[in-house]
Design an enzyme around this catalytic site. Structure first.
Site, mmCIF file in Angstrom:
data_model
loop_
_atom_site.group_PDB
_atom_site.id
_atom_site.type_symbol
_atom_site.label_atom_id
_atom_site.label_comp_id
_atom_site.label_asym_id
_atom_site.label_seq_id
_atom_site.Cartn_x
_atom_site.Cartn_y
_atom_site.Cartn_z
ATOM 1 N N ASN A 160 -2.632 -1.689 0.410
ATOM 2 C CA ASN A 160 -2.843 -0.263 0.652
ATOM 3 C C ASN A 160 -2.228 0.667 -0.387
ATOM 4 O OD1 ASN A 160 -1.166 2.172 2.344
ATOM 5 N ND2 ASN A 160 -3.401 2.196 2.433
ATOM 6 N N ASP A 270 -0.252 -5.933 5.740
ATOM 7 C CA ASP A 270 0.443 -4.677 5.998
ATOM 8 C C ASP A 270 -0.550 -3.520 6.073
ATOM 9 O OD1 ASP A 270 2.998 -3.092 6.025
ATOM 10 O OD2 ASP A 270 2.161 -2.289 4.166
ATOM 11 N N HIS A 274 -5.105 1.421 7.514
ATOM 12 C CA HIS A 274 -5.165 2.392 6.422
ATOM 13 C C HIS A 274 -6.058 1.900 5.274
ATOM 14 C CE1 HIS A 274 -2.031 4.676 8.430
ATOM 15 N NE2 HIS A 274 -1.387 3.541 8.587
ATOM 16 N N GLU A 313 -1.354 -6.086 10.794
ATOM 17 C CA GLU A 313 -0.544 -5.030 11.387
ATOM 18 C C GLU A 313 -1.400 -3.772 11.496
ATOM 19 O OE1 GLU A 313 2.954 -1.865 10.367
ATOM 20 O OE2 GLU A 313 1.336 -2.493 9.032
#
Length: 552
Positions: A160, A270, A274, A313
């Site tokens: 990200n 992670d 997003h 996540e």
């Protein structure tokens, strides 16, 4: 002569019958099942310092906010504890480490004092291990030693964002990252096409445009004498895959190299929500390919036929929503089409607080055998960035262990859960309070800590030995004393256990007639004693209030 021969044959037959021994059929070895694994999550820098010579690099010497600088933990420190048997004694069969890639060299003040990238989420160079964490040789040794003990290694994948911009770390080119607007999380677009927080440049994961390597990375690789090799590998990757030379595919190549070179078993992804959901599907394809290549080229090192493990996540995802996450204006399924085998479950700590044991176990049994059938969940009660853990001041370590380790699903033990490491550290700001050094001194010196650790060890080893605990079918046997069974079948492997809790200390009698036949030999893995089922019951005496029954 015929009579003599017949007599001889009869005698030999009788003697053969008398000397014949009963051959015990060896039970099939319990398979490793990700859906029921016992996974240990640690911050590489905060667990154990195995090499003090690598504690300071890149002149990271500024005074920092409390617990916001590097503290010396490294890959060698993890390997040291693997070799000592710490994880094996705890029943851990998978270790998830925070990212080990090279972090930004500078520090930055987020309003809580200077912070360095000790946590691993501020990447500068995905292709190199940060020297504070160790070397390639260190990671090779960790994977080797862990695998020798049946422990899988899970790394952390960040696609990200890059690390913050500092006086030592320039911003990546505009065709790689955006630096505004900051996400407000009101809808899908305002969660994805924006910066996670103000100081984290957002990788343009939506882009399919060919981009050149960042000049600072080219300069760095040339100075390190590996530019030509990195370019050669990138050319081969893009030729094989046919992907455009877009930012996300560079990073996927760099991340999957850790699979093909080191043989790691999984990635925790992670900041999943997003990033566009199709990116994770693409990432899974590359991870699966890399894992198959590793297995093909290292047949003598393959542990089993499990697929590569991908757990995501998706912040604030909870299992009660099934396979979908609600952005407000859009529902997204991160399980299917195939991306993640499992998602981290942010709901578990609330369920553990609000529900008794039976309601908690039944809730998860129902969901995992219905909406999430074929997938999994990763349950936790404390973590590195959840400021409201189940038991911050560690007043309920035994209940924490019982609810986490005996619940259906994969368990995530956060380092120090098993030793009551405090999650409320005076003088810290924000998530730093969750990230103190592992409390090895307390384990060595405090009787109470040793008692807590022993309980976690007993439950953890039972869980690791019995995939039925995390991946099996739950059935309550009785409310008082609270007793339940779990069953799990996979091929010719059959696993059946009975657990009883909140018992009186001393003599105990359990009715197990619904599960085991009279004459069945059982073993209480908590008090280490054998019992036999008589008249549908087992009787034993111990100083503990819990029984963990398995077939002998």
């Amino acid at each position: 002569m015929r009579k003599l021969t017949l007599f001889t044959l009869i005698i030999m037959t009788i003697l053969s019958c008398k000397t014949q021994t009963t051959v015990e059929v060896e039970k099939p070895k319990a398979p490793f099942v990700w859906e029921g694994a016992n996974l240990y999550f640690l911050l590489t820098d905060r667990f154990n310092n195995g090499d003090t010579t690598n504690d300071v690099n890149f002149d990271r010497t500024k005074e920092t906010g409390k617990l916001r600088g590097f503290k010396g933990g490294d890959i060698k420190g993890i390997t040291q504890k693997v070799k000592e048997g710490y994880f094996t004694d705890l029943g851990i069969n998978a270790i998830w480490m925070t990212p080990v890639v090279e972090q930004i060299h500078g520090g930055t003040d987020e309003g809580t004092g200077v912070t360095y990238g000790f946590h691993g989420y501020w990447a500068k160079d995905w292709t190199k291990i940060d020297p504070n964490f160790g070397t390639k040789e260190d990671l090779h040794e960790l994977v080797k030693e862990a695998h020798a003990r049946g422990i899988r290694i899970v790394l952390d994948a960040v696609i990200n964002h890059t690390g913050p911009v500092t006086d030592k770390d320039p911003v990546w080119p505009e065709d790689w990252v955006r630096t505004d607007p900051q996400c407000n999380y009101e809808n899908y677009d305002n969660t994805i096409s924006c910066t996670l927080v103000a100081n984290l440049p957002d990788i343009k994961t939506e882009s399919n445009e060919n981009v050149d390597l960042p000049p600072h990375l080219v300069e760095k690789w040339k100075a390190e004498g590996r530019y030509e090799q990195e370019i050669k590998e990138l050319d081969a990757f893009f030729e094989r895959t046919g992907h455009p030379r877009a930012p996300r595919f560079y990073i996927m190549k760099w991340l999957t190299d850790y699979i093909t070179e080191f043989g790691v078993d999984g990635y925790r992804a992670d900041t999943v929500k997003h990033v566009e959901e199709y990116v994770w599907k693409e990432f899974k394809v590359e991870c699966d390919y890399a894992f198959s290549e590793y297995k093909k080229n290292n047949a003598d090192k393959v542990l089993d036929d499990n697929d590569f493990y991908l757990v995501g996540e998706v912040y604030n995802y909870g299992v009660s929503s099934g396979q979908e996450f609600n952005f407000g204006d859009r529902q997204v399924n991160y399980f299917n089409p195939p991306s993640f085998q499992s998602l981290i479950n942010f709901e578990f700590k609330y369920n553990a607080k609000d529900k008794n044991y039976e309601d908690l176990f039944t809730h998860y049994d129902n969901i995992l055998n219905d909406e999430l059938k074929g997938f999994g969940t990763l349950n936790y009660l404390s973590s590195h960035d959840d400021g409201n853990p189940f038991d911050a001041v560690r007043k309920k370590p035994f209940e924490t262990a019982n609810k986490l380790l005996l619940s259906p699903g994969t368990s995530q033990v956060y380092y120090g859960d098993e030793s009551s490491r405090s999650l409320a550290i005076p003088g810290t700001d924000g998530d730093a309070t969750l990230r103190s050094m592992m409390n090895w001194d307390s384990i060595a010196k405090r009787k109470r800590t040793k008692e807590v650790l022993s309980h976690w060890q007993n439950l953890g080893k039972f869980r690791a030995n019995h995939p039925a605990i995390g991946a099996g079918k739950h059935q309550m046997i009785s409310q008082k004393p609270y007793t339940f069974s779990r069953r799990y079948n996979l091929g010719n492997f059959k696993d059946l256990v009975v657990v009883a809790m909140d018992l009186e200390v001393g003599k105990k009698t359990l009715n197990v007639s619904k599960v085991f036949e009279d004459g069945t030999s059982l073993y209480d893995a908590y008090s280490n004693q054998e019992v036999t089922v008589k008249n549908g019951k087992v009787e034993l005496e111990s100083e503990f209030n819990i029984i963990l029954l398995e077939e002998k």
